[in-house]
Design a protein around this motif. Structure first.
Motif, mmCIF file in Angstrom:
data_model
loop_
_atom_site.group_PDB
_atom_site.id
_atom_site.type_symbol
_atom_site.label_atom_id
_atom_site.label_comp_id
_atom_site.label_asym_id
_atom_site.label_seq_id
_atom_site.Cartn_x
_atom_site.Cartn_y
_atom_site.Cartn_z
ATOM 1 N N GLY A 1 2.184 -15.965 -7.192
ATOM 2 C CA GLY A 1 1.671 -15.779 -5.841
ATOM 3 C C GLY A 1 2.699 -16.130 -4.782
ATOM 4 N N LEU A 2 3.434 -17.215 -4.999
ATOM 5 C CA LEU A 2 4.505 -17.589 -4.070
ATOM 6 C C LEU A 2 5.592 -16.522 -4.038
ATOM 7 C CD1 LEU A 2 4.922 -21.420 -4.734
ATOM 8 C CD2 LEU A 2 4.214 -20.349 -2.592
ATOM 9 N N ILE B 1 5.277 -13.331 -4.660
ATOM 10 C CA ILE B 1 4.786 -12.135 -3.976
ATOM 11 C C ILE B 1 4.808 -12.328 -2.468
ATOM 12 C CG2 ILE B 1 2.751 -10.692 -3.570
ATOM 13 C CD1 ILE B 1 2.016 -11.104 -6.506
ATOM 14 N N THR B 2 4.332 -13.479 -1.999
ATOM 15 C CA THR B 2 4.235 -13.682 -0.550
ATOM 16 C C THR B 2 5.602 -13.842 0.105
ATOM 17 O OG1 THR B 2 2.887 -14.844 1.107
ATOM 18 C CG2 THR B 2 4.114 -16.209 -0.433
ATOM 19 N N LEU B 3 6.612 -14.241 -0.682
ATOM 20 C CA LEU B 3 7.959 -14.415 -0.128
ATOM 21 C C LEU B 3 8.844 -13.187 -0.346
ATOM 22 C CD1 LEU B 3 8.674 -18.106 -1.209
ATOM 23 C CD2 LEU B 3 7.981 -17.279 1.046
ATOM 24 N N GLU B 4 8.338 -12.169 -1.051
ATOM 25 C CA GLU B 4 9.131 -10.960 -1.301
ATOM 26 C C GLU B 4 9.579 -10.355 0.033
ATOM 27 O OE1 GLU B 4 10.175 -7.974 -2.119
ATOM 28 O OE2 GLU B 4 10.911 -8.493 -4.090
ATOM 29 N N PRO B 5 10.879 -10.177 0.249
ATOM 30 C CA PRO B 5 11.375 -9.806 1.578
ATOM 31 C C PRO B 5 11.044 -8.386 2.028
ATOM 32 C CG PRO B 5 13.173 -9.940 -0.001
ATOM 33 C CD PRO B 5 11.966 -10.476 -0.693
ATOM 34 N N ILE B 6 10.928 -7.437 1.114
ATOM 35 C CA ILE B 6 10.698 -6.053 1.543
ATOM 36 C C ILE B 6 9.340 -5.892 2.227
ATOM 37 C CG2 ILE B 6 10.423 -3.674 0.739
ATOM 38 C CD1 ILE B 6 12.583 -4.207 -1.322
ATOM 39 N N LEU C 1 -2.859 -16.712 -1.512
ATOM 40 C CA LEU C 1 -1.470 -17.179 -1.563
ATOM 41 C C LEU C 1 -0.500 -16.006 -1.525
ATOM 42 C CD1 LEU C 1 0.621 -19.413 -1.933
ATOM 43 C CD2 LEU C 1 0.254 -19.261 -4.398
ATOM 44 N N ALA C 2 -0.810 -14.940 -2.268
ATOM 45 C CA ALA C 2 0.053 -13.768 -2.299
ATOM 46 C C ALA C 2 0.099 -13.054 -0.950
ATOM 47 C CB ALA C 2 -0.407 -12.793 -3.380
ATOM 48 N N SER C 3 -0.875 -13.326 -0.090
ATOM 49 C CA SER C 3 -0.945 -12.693 1.233
ATOM 50 C C SER C 3 -0.668 -13.682 2.354
ATOM 51 C CB SER C 3 -2.336 -12.074 1.439
ATOM 52 O OG SER C 3 -2.741 -11.302 0.339
ATOM 53 N N ALA C 4 -0.309 -14.915 2.016
ATOM 54 C CA ALA C 4 -0.223 -15.982 3.010
ATOM 55 C C ALA C 4 0.777 -15.685 4.123
ATOM 56 C CB ALA C 4 0.144 -17.301 2.315
ATOM 57 N N SER C 5 1.957 -15.171 3.763
ATOM 58 C CA SER C 5 2.964 -14.899 4.796
ATOM 59 C C SER C 5 2.489 -13.823 5.762
ATOM 60 C CB SER C 5 4.279 -14.480 4.149
ATOM 61 O OG SER C 5 4.104 -13.299 3.361
ATOM 62 N N LEU C 6 1.828 -12.792 5.242
ATOM 63 C CA LEU C 6 1.324 -11.718 6.097
ATOM 64 C C LEU C 6 0.203 -12.220 7.001
ATOM 65 C CD1 LEU C 6 1.140 -8.856 3.430
ATOM 66 C CD2 LEU C 6 3.065 -9.502 4.889
ATOM 67 N N VAL D 1 16.886 -14.279 -6.381
ATOM 68 C CA VAL D 1 16.304 -15.582 -6.741
ATOM 69 C C VAL D 1 14.875 -15.417 -7.250
ATOM 70 C CG1 VAL D 1 15.543 -17.799 -5.824
ATOM 71 C CG2 VAL D 1 17.761 -16.890 -5.165
ATOM 72 N N ILE D 2 14.068 -14.625 -6.548
ATOM 73 C CA ILE D 2 12.666 -14.441 -6.935
ATOM 74 C C ILE D 2 12.564 -13.784 -8.312
ATOM 75 C CG2 ILE D 2 10.563 -13.146 -6.398
ATOM 76 C CD1 ILE D 2 11.223 -13.632 -3.416
ATOM 77 N N CYS D 3 13.310 -12.709 -8.513
ATOM 78 C CA CYS D 3 13.218 -11.978 -9.776
ATOM 79 C C CYS D 3 13.704 -12.816 -10.954
ATOM 80 C CB CYS D 3 14.016 -10.677 -9.694
ATOM 81 S SG CYS D 3 13.264 -9.423 -8.638
ATOM 82 N N LEU D 4 14.828 -13.493 -10.786
ATOM 83 C CA LEU D 4 15.354 -14.300 -11.883
ATOM 84 C C LEU D 4 14.454 -15.485 -12.186
ATOM 85 C CD1 LEU D 4 19.209 -14.321 -11.148
ATOM 86 C CD2 LEU D 4 17.943 -12.922 -12.788
ATOM 87 N N LEU D 5 13.949 -16.135 -11.156
ATOM 88 C CA LEU D 5 13.097 -17.302 -11.372
ATOM 89 C C LEU D 5 11.814 -16.928 -12.104
ATOM 90 C CD1 LEU D 5 12.496 -20.294 -10.893
ATOM 91 C CD2 LEU D 5 11.526 -19.676 -8.676
#
Length: 214
Positions: free
Chosen positions: A9-10, A12-17, A156-161, A196-200
């Protein structure tokens, strides 16, 4: 399962695109309406895919060491390997070209509300969403806590939006400047964030799934 969904969830919500696309929509004409359409479509899509996953399993997690359980772990390993491969591909491209805003970004200023909703579906990080669905297979829906966990995952996956939408609604002047700075930072650090997101997440999925298989 809870820790896995928290990490995914973190991510997804931090994904930059998606974040960049959302900022551009908020900055456009009738930005609040377009942003709201984006958020609602994003949430609806998440809820739908999770609901389909739970329906397919009947709300009963597969038994440990069974064929369905092994198949789920194999899928998670495949998704993790795919994320690692994509992250490594993006890492190798770092520094080869100066960061710049993607060509599609310029067209977001003139899209309709319905198109904004469609963009929310297109820019969702489907690899991460698929990893979330593979994790939700293990949810026991006979317990209320499982419903709460899934609701928490969607939020959580929508938190940034949601945070940006509320900020732009109640503090429009301040939000315009802050989101512009965030957009500039995203343009400069988008590739690094994706790596970072993909590798982690990929390493986590592969490592944990292999340990459960063994």
């Amino acid at each position: 399962m809870v820790l896995d969904l928290l990490l995914i969830g973190l991510a997804i919500t931090l994904e930059p695109i998606p974040v960049t696309a959302f900022i551009l929509l908020l900055s456009a004409d009738r930005g609040l309406r377009k942003g709201l359409a984006f958020v609602l479509a994003w949430l609806a899509c998440l809820v739908l895919v999770l609901a389909l996953t739970v329906t397919a399993t009947g709300g009963n997690p597969p038994k440990a060491q069974s064929t369905p359980s092994t198949a789920v772990l194999a899928v998670k390993i495949a998704l993790g390997v795919g994320l690692i491969a994509y992250g490594e591909h993006r890492r190798r491209r770092l520094g080869r070209r100066p960061p710049r805003e993607p060509a599609w970004a310029a067209r977001l200023d003139h899209v309709s509300v319905w198109t904004a909703a469609g963009i929310a579906v297109l820019v969702q990080p489907w690899g991460l969403v698929a990893a979330g669905c593979a994790t939700v297979v293990n949810a026991d829906m006979s317990h209320v806590t499982s419903y709460l966990v899934l609701m928490g995952f969607c939020l959580l996956a929508s938190a940034s939006l949601l945070a940006m939408q509320l900020y732009a609604t109640f503090r429009p002047r301040t939000a315009q400047q802050s989101l512009a700075r965030l957009r500039t930072w995203m343009n400069s650090h988008q590739d690094q964030a994706i790596v970072v997101i993909c590798l982690l997440v990929g390493l986590w999925l592969v490592g944990k799934s292999i340990s459960q298989l063994v």
